[in-house]
Design an enzyme around this catalytic site. Structure first.
Site, short mmCIF file in Angstrom:
data_model
loop_
_atom_site.label_atom_id
_atom_site.label_comp_id
_atom_site.label_asym_id
_atom_site.label_seq_id
_atom_site.Cartn_x
_atom_site.Cartn_y
_atom_site.Cartn_z
CG ASP A 57 28.22 -11.30 0.43
OD1 ASP A 57 27.94 -12.48 0.11
OD2 ASP A 57 28.68 -10.99 1.55
CB VAL A 76 24.95 -3.82 -4.71
CG1 VAL A 76 24.29 -2.96 -3.62
CG2 VAL A 76 24.64 -3.24 -6.09
CE1 TYR A 171 21.13 -21.80 8.16
CE2 TYR A 171 20.72 -24.14 8.43
CZ TYR A 171 21.15 -23.08 7.66
OH TYR A 171 21.60 -23.32 6.38
CE LYS A 175 19.14 -21.05 5.44
NZ LYS A 175 19.43 -20.26 4.23
CB THR A 206 30.48 -23.47 1.88
OG1 THR A 206 29.77 -23.50 3.14
CG2 THR A 206 29.64 -24.12 0.81
N1 LIG Z 1 27.25 -24.99 3.40
C1 LIG Z 1 26.27 -25.76 3.80
O1 LIG Z 1 26.50 -26.88 4.26
C2 LIG Z 1 24.85 -25.28 3.68
C3 LIG Z 1 23.83 -26.22 3.87
C4 LIG Z 1 22.51 -25.82 3.75
C5 LIG Z 1 22.21 -24.51 3.45
N2 LIG Z 1 23.22 -23.61 3.28
C6 LIG Z 1 22.82 -22.24 2.96
O2 LIG Z 1 23.49 -21.84 1.78
C7 LIG Z 1 23.61 -20.42 1.78
C8 LIG Z 1 25.04 -20.07 1.43
O3 LIG Z 1 25.86 -20.55 2.48
P1 LIG Z 1 27.39 -20.97 2.24
O4 LIG Z 1 27.55 -22.32 2.81
O5 LIG Z 1 27.76 -20.70 0.83
O6 LIG Z 1 28.08 -19.98 3.27
P2 LIG Z 1 29.17 -18.83 3.07
O7 LIG Z 1 29.41 -18.34 4.44
O8 LIG Z 1 30.31 -19.34 2.27
O9 LIG Z 1 28.40 -17.74 2.22
C9 LIG Z 1 27.36 -16.98 2.77
C10 LIG Z 1 27.44 -15.59 2.16
O10 LIG Z 1 26.33 -14.84 2.66
C11 LIG Z 1 26.82 -13.55 3.00
N3 LIG Z 1 25.97 -12.95 4.01
C12 LIG Z 1 25.71 -13.43 5.25
N4 LIG Z 1 24.91 -12.58 5.91
C13 LIG Z 1 24.67 -11.54 5.06
C14 LIG Z 1 23.92 -10.35 5.18
N5 LIG Z 1 23.27 -10.04 6.31
N6 LIG Z 1 23.86 -9.54 4.13
C15 LIG Z 1 24.53 -9.81 2.99
N7 LIG Z 1 25.27 -10.92 2.83
C16 LIG Z 1 25.33 -11.77 3.86
C17 LIG Z 1 28.22 -13.80 3.54
O11 LIG Z 1 29.01 -12.62 3.55
C18 LIG Z 1 28.74 -14.84 2.57
O12 LIG Z 1 29.33 -14.28 1.44
C19 LIG Z 1 23.17 -19.95 3.16
O13 LIG Z 1 21.85 -19.45 3.09
C20 LIG Z 1 23.21 -21.22 3.98
O14 LIG Z 1 22.31 -21.16 5.06
C21 LIG Z 1 24.51 -23.97 3.37
#
Ligand SMILES: NC(=O)c1ccc[n+]([C@@H]2O[C@H](COP(=O)([O-])OP(=O)(O)OC[C@H]3O[C@@H](n4cnc5c(N)ncnc54)[C@H](O)[C@@H]3O)[C@@H](O)[C@H]2O)c1
Length: 270
Positions: A57, A76, A171, A175, A206
């Site tokens: 991350d 890492v 986005y 995706k 989240t």
């Molecule tokens: N929460 C939702 O409703 C939802 C719905 C559909 C898809 N998603 C997808 O789920 C995944 C996780 O999202 P989440 O909701 O847990 O969000 P979150 O923000 O809690 O976690 C995302 C994590 O990705 C890390 N990150 C972002 N950009 C980065 C980069 N360039 N390099 C390294 N790390 C990076 C962030 O630091 C964070 O720890 C994402 O791909 C998001 O698009 C989330």
């Protein structure tokens, strides 16, 4: 209408205790986006079931928090869109052993603008993180999985990668690319014993989802109520409900499931 929240079967307790048994005992893998939300919970659950992980991350503090609850994990810090950073994750994997698990959860939402109004820099960044970042993780892990004799990949795409999203068009496009990249891996690498599936969450509780609402200011409560009302289940998903699906798809119980894109959305896309 009364909405019933189904009883959930949660993964094993995430208590940080070294797990010597479980579905993933002795298996080694990479989890991106492991500092927060879905990636963090998947990492905790995999570690609780015996996996040894490289946690990746850009958020070093968050990553340390996850690492503290994942026995034997290596952290890492880096950006998924940077090949050099992913090379460091690959080198860390090589210190652990044969690699058979990959979860790509790092991602970002990007601008809430009509497509023609998205700045080039924002477009490039969303695609760099969501698409290139997933590709770089696959590029690092697939040769190692092939050398290991097979493995399982779960990419975290989105319901917005399956159907149009008018609020986050960049986005949504990114995706959609993740879904087809995942299916391409399934089609290309099944012969090498590798399965690749995408999970497509709807709205899950989240920090990312909370960030969407907090950016709306005074409108947050009414928009949130509208979003909830649109969902047949009348609620947002909880993180462990996604984790349970991720672990199932990674597990041997899903041995003939390859190339699927699984909505986890309470019926929103039904
Ligand atoms: N929460 C939702 O409703 C939802 C719905 C559909 C898809 N998603 C997808 O789920 C995944 C996780 O999202 P989440 O909701 O847990 O969000 P979150 O923000 O809690 O976690 C995302 C994590 O990705 C890390 N990150 C972002 N950009 C980065 C980069 N360039 N390099 C390294 N790390 C990076 C962030 O630091 C964070 O720890 C994402 O791909 C998001 O698009 C989330």
């Amino acid at each position: 209408m009364t909405h019933i929240v189904a009883a959930r079967t949660l993964p094993a307790a995430r208590d940080g205790v070294a797990a010597m048994s479980g579905r993933f005992a002795g298996r080694i893998g990479l989890v991106t986006g492991a500092a927060s939300g879905l990636g963090r919970d998947a990492a905790l659950a995999l570690a609780a079931e015996g996996a040894r992980l490289v946690l990746f991350d850009r958020d070093a503090a968050g990553l340390a928090g996850t690492q503290g609850h994942c026995a034997g994990a290596v952290a890492v810090t880096g950006d998924v869109s940077q090949a050099g950073d992913m090379d460091r994750a690959a080198a860390a994997l090589d210190t652990l052993g044969p690699v058979t698990l990959l979860v790509t959860a790092a991602g970002m939402l990007g601008p809430t603008l009509p497509l023609a109004e998205v700045a080039e820099s924002d477009w490039d960044r969303v695609f760099a993180v969501n698409v290139k970042g997933t590709w770089l993780a696959l590029k690092a892990v697939l040769p190692r999985m092939i050398a290991a004799g097979g493995g399982a990949v779960v990419t975290v795409a989105s319901g917005a990668g399956l159907v149009a999203n008018a609020v986050f068009p960049a986005y949504s496009a990114s995706k959609g690319a993740v879904v087809l990249m995942t299916r391409s891996v399934a089609a290309s690498h099944a012969v090498q014993g590798i399965r690749a599936n995408a999970v497509c969450p709807g709205q899950i509780e989240t920090p990312m989802l909370r960030g969407v609402f907090s950016a709306l200011g005074d409108r947050a409560a009414s928009v949130e109520a509208t979003f909830r009302a649109r969902n047949p289940s009348g609620r947002f998903g909880e993180v462990p409900e996604v984790t349970a699906a991720v672990l199932f798809l990674l597990s041997d119980a899903a041995s003939y499931i390859n190339g699927t894109a699984l909505p986890i959305d309470g019926g929103r896309l039904a």
